[in-house]
Design a protein around this motif. Structure first.
Motif, PDB file in Angstrom:
ATOM      1  N   UNK A  11       0.845  -1.187   0.000  1.00  0.00           N
ATOM      2  CA  UNK A  11       0.000   0.000   0.000  1.00  0.00           C
ATOM      3  C   UNK A  11       0.882   1.239   0.000  1.00  0.00           C
ATOM      4  N   UNK A  12       0.345   2.332  -0.530  1.00  0.00           N
ATOM      5  CA  UNK A  12       0.970   3.619  -0.301  1.00  0.00           C
ATOM      6  C   UNK A  12       2.279   3.867  -1.036  1.00  0.00           C
ATOM      7  N   UNK A  13       2.537   3.133  -2.126  1.00  0.00           N
ATOM      8  CA  UNK A  13       3.759   3.364  -2.882  1.00  0.00           C
ATOM      9  C   UNK A  13       3.702   4.705  -3.598  1.00  0.00           C
ATOM     10  N   UNK A  14       2.488   5.177  -3.832  1.00  0.00           N
ATOM     11  CA  UNK A  14       2.308   6.442  -4.536  1.00  0.00           C
ATOM     12  C   UNK A  14       2.902   7.625  -3.793  1.00  0.00           C
ATOM     13  N   UNK A  15       3.052   7.517  -2.487  1.00  0.00           N
ATOM     14  CA  UNK A  15       3.591   8.634  -1.698  1.00  0.00           C
ATOM     15  C   UNK A  15       4.985   9.033  -2.165  1.00  0.00           C
ATOM     16  N   UNK A  18       4.696  10.889  -5.421  1.00  0.00           N
ATOM     17  CA  UNK A  18       4.214  12.250  -5.207  1.00  0.00           C
ATOM     18  C   UNK A  18       5.284  13.159  -4.602  1.00  0.00           C
ATOM     19  N   UNK A  22       6.767  16.599  -6.196  1.00  0.00           N
ATOM     20  CA  UNK A  22       6.906  17.890  -5.516  1.00  0.00           C
ATOM     21  C   UNK A  22       8.300  18.484  -5.717  1.00  0.00           C
ATOM     22  N   UNK A 180       7.498  11.512   3.765  1.00  0.00           N
ATOM     23  CA  UNK A 180       6.518  11.996   4.742  1.00  0.00           C
ATOM     24  C   UNK A 180       7.188  12.814   5.834  1.00  0.00           C
TER      25      UNK A 180
ATOM     26  N   UNK B  70      -2.790  14.116  -0.675  1.00  0.00           N
ATOM     27  CA  UNK B  70      -1.542  13.354  -0.760  1.00  0.00           C
ATOM     28  C   UNK B  70      -0.538  14.024  -1.700  1.00  0.00           C
ATOM     29  N   UNK B  77      -0.859  11.382   7.036  1.00  0.00           N
ATOM     30  CA  UNK B  77      -2.258  11.670   7.366  1.00  0.00           C
ATOM     31  C   UNK B  77      -3.104  10.410   7.324  1.00  0.00           C
ATOM     32  N   UNK B  93      -5.999   4.051   0.722  1.00  0.00           N
ATOM     33  CA  UNK B  93      -4.545   3.973   0.901  1.00  0.00           C
ATOM     34  C   UNK B  93      -3.828   4.235  -0.418  1.00  0.00           C
ATOM     35  N   UNK B  94      -4.357   3.679  -1.489  1.00  0.00           N
ATOM     36  CA  UNK B  94      -3.732   3.912  -2.795  1.00  0.00           C
ATOM     37  C   UNK B  94      -3.886   5.354  -3.253  1.00  0.00           C
ATOM     38  N   UNK B  95      -4.919   6.034  -2.765  1.00  0.00           N
ATOM     39  CA  UNK B  95      -5.077   7.461  -3.071  1.00  0.00           C
ATOM     40  C   UNK B  95      -4.021   8.289  -2.341  1.00  0.00           C
ATOM     41  N   UNK B  96      -3.321   7.661  -1.385  1.00  0.00           N
ATOM     42  CA  UNK B  96      -2.204   8.350  -0.755  1.00  0.00           C
ATOM     43  C   UNK B  96      -2.295   8.518   0.752  1.00  0.00           C
ATOM     44  N   UNK B  97      -3.374   8.027   1.371  1.00  0.00           N
ATOM     45  CA  UNK B  97      -3.457   8.112   2.832  1.00  0.00           C
ATOM     46  C   UNK B  97      -2.435   7.158   3.450  1.00  0.00           C
ATOM     47  N   UNK B  98      -1.849   7.551   4.570  1.00  0.00           N
ATOM     48  CA  UNK B  98      -0.884   6.683   5.244  1.00  0.00           C
ATOM     49  C   UNK B  98      -1.582   5.671   6.129  1.00  0.00           C
ATOM     50  N   UNK B  99      -2.732   6.074   6.654  1.00  0.00           N
ATOM     51  CA  UNK B  99      -3.462   5.189   7.559  1.00  0.00           C
ATOM     52  C   UNK B  99      -4.949   5.341   7.290  1.00  0.00           C
TER      53      UNK B  99
END
Lengths: 195, 268
Positions: A11-15, A18, A22, A180, B70, B77, B93-99
């Protein structure tokens, strides 16, 4: 410059993508062997369990590809742990780029797991990733397992000292999430891109 | 040592930040991205977005605004509201939320906590708990409430808060946000007794919610309830407690906070 962010399925590889956006750096989230090999920078992120992620890398034929990379590579969070020889989490062999075994952080009264929040580093050696940082910055951590502090470039502490930043030649990694970690994390990512 | 976390909570309704008193009478507090960016710049350690209308109205949070947050925000967040299954959690989560933070749907189906932890890891799974003081057989205790975003449809699941705190940890919760409803919105201080009691049985990070009205309330909750973070809305939204000043004051009083050094000002 082409930047490949390895898609290990968590999950959350998009961070990470992004955060690079930036900084004005375009990247591609990929598990394609040629795209990873051909990139000028490679980032190995990871959220999830070590055994599960190693399986995903094996499944996509990426284990030997990653081991053989000669361009700058940055592991993030689980990506750092995967660079070591093995992990206690799921008792799995890892990439074996750095000697040592990843182990669970100690459970002690008053010590919460996961280690979740902002912590500081103790720098043990100079590194291109440290450029422009004064050593007092805070970084955001989320993890329950950690790599041995022994040969780390920088360490942090939660119950015990552990590796926060490691380096072996072109391979570097951080246990915290630079994507983050506000301005300090952005600086570290920029150092990686420019290093 | 890990710093305590100061966490502005942005209650979201129809894409805007709102805040009510005791969960009612919501007042518009501004645009989500504008607010999120301002808090990041002030040194907030994390943000929580609660879609307060999601659960009672049987719909899930839109992921479009999660993606916008995100893309813009470089601190962690969490997103709460209407996450009832693994697929929905994955989208957020895939939209960018951490939790993801789950409250009412976990009460309805506790196994959801385990499914989320198994799929995404405990570090992604926050359990939000709304708890009220009650007297049962002449004895004070803490009891849960569900669907608190909609006072007319609030549910009493007939469950003891202690038992739930223990159960969600067994199921794989990575963090607990305890919202003490008697204290919420009235700015009279966090419910120290309740938080301190839950602390003794909570091994994962525990976040205090409800009641912040003055900087002393933050100091008190960190000192006496040993929580890992403190969540607040009104005092931050109104500007009454500026986050940089709060964190500097807490640091001066012996609570470790993340202070932003000059050298880490945003890179140009």
């Amino acid at each position: 410059m082409t930047i490949a962010v390895i898609n290990s399925g968590g999950a959350n590889l998009g961070s990470v993508v992004q955060a690079l956006n930036r900084l004005g750096a375009e990247s591609v989230l990929t598990r394609d062997v040629d795209e990873v090999r051909g990139a000028s920078r490679v980032i190995l992120p990871g959220v999830g369990a070590a055994a599960w992620s190693m399986n995903a890398l094996r499944e996509h034929g990426l284990v030997d590809v990653i081991r053989g990379l000669t361009q700058p590579v940055l592991g993030v969070c689980l990506g750092l742990q995967l660079m070591f020889e093995s992990s206690e989490e799921g008792d799995t062999p890892c990439l074996g780029l750095i000697p040592g075994r990843v182990a669970r952080l100690p459970a002690e009264p008053g010590l919460r797991l996961p280690h979740m929040g902002w912590n500081r580093l103790a720098w043990k050696a100079d590194d291109p990733l440290a450029r422009g940082l004064d050593g007092h910055e805070w970084f955001y951590f989320v993890h329950s397992y950690a790599a041995p502090a022994g040969s780390a470039v920088a360490t942090s502490e939660h119950g015990r000292e552990f590796a926060a930043i490691v380096r072996r030649g072109n391979f570097a990694a951080c246990q915290f999430h630079p994507e983050k970690s506000a301005a300090a994390g952005a600086r570290l990512l920029r150092n990686f891109l420019e290093g | 040592m890990v710093a305590v976390r100061i966490i502005p909570c942005l209650d979201v309704r129809a894409g805007r930040v709102v805040k009510g008193v005791k969960f009612r009478d919501h007042v518009d507090m501004g645009d989500i991205i504008e607010r999120a960016r301002a808090y990041r710049d002030q040194g907030a350690d994390e943000l929580v977005f609660y879609d307060i209308t999601a659960s009672p109205e049987q719909r899930s949070v839109e992921v479009e605004w999660v993606e916008r947050v995100a893309a813009e925000i470089d601190i962690p967040f969490a997103v709460a509201g209407g996450i009832r299954d693994v697929d929905r959690a994955r989208a957020v989560l895939h939209a960018g939320a951490d939790k993801i933070s789950v409250n009412s749907p976990a009460l309805k189906r506790p196994q959801l906590v385990r499914e989320l932890a198994d799929t995404f890891g405990s570090q992604c799974v926050v359990i939000g708990i709304d708890s009220m003081r009650e007297v049962v057989n002449g004895k004070g205790c803490y009891r849960l409430r569900a669907n608190t975003g909609d006072p007319d449809n609030m549910i009493d699941p007939d469950l003891d808060t202690r038992a739930w705190v223990e159960q969600v940890q067994r199921l794989g919760a990575g963090e607990i946000v305890l919202n003490c409803m008697d204290a919420d919105g009235v700015q009279d201080g966090y419910d120290i007794d309740q938080l301190a009691e839950m602390r003794t049985i909570c091994d994962v990070p525990l976040i205090a919610s409800g009641g912040a009205g003055a900087r002393e309330h933050f100091l008190e909750v960190f000192r006496r309830a040993d929580v890992d973070g403190a969540l607040a809305a009104t005092v931050f939204h109104s500007g009454r407690i500026p986050i940089p000043a709060l964190k500097a004051w807490l640091s001066a009083n012996g609570i470790e906070t993340r202070l932003q050094a000059e050298s880490t000002a945003p890179v140009q």
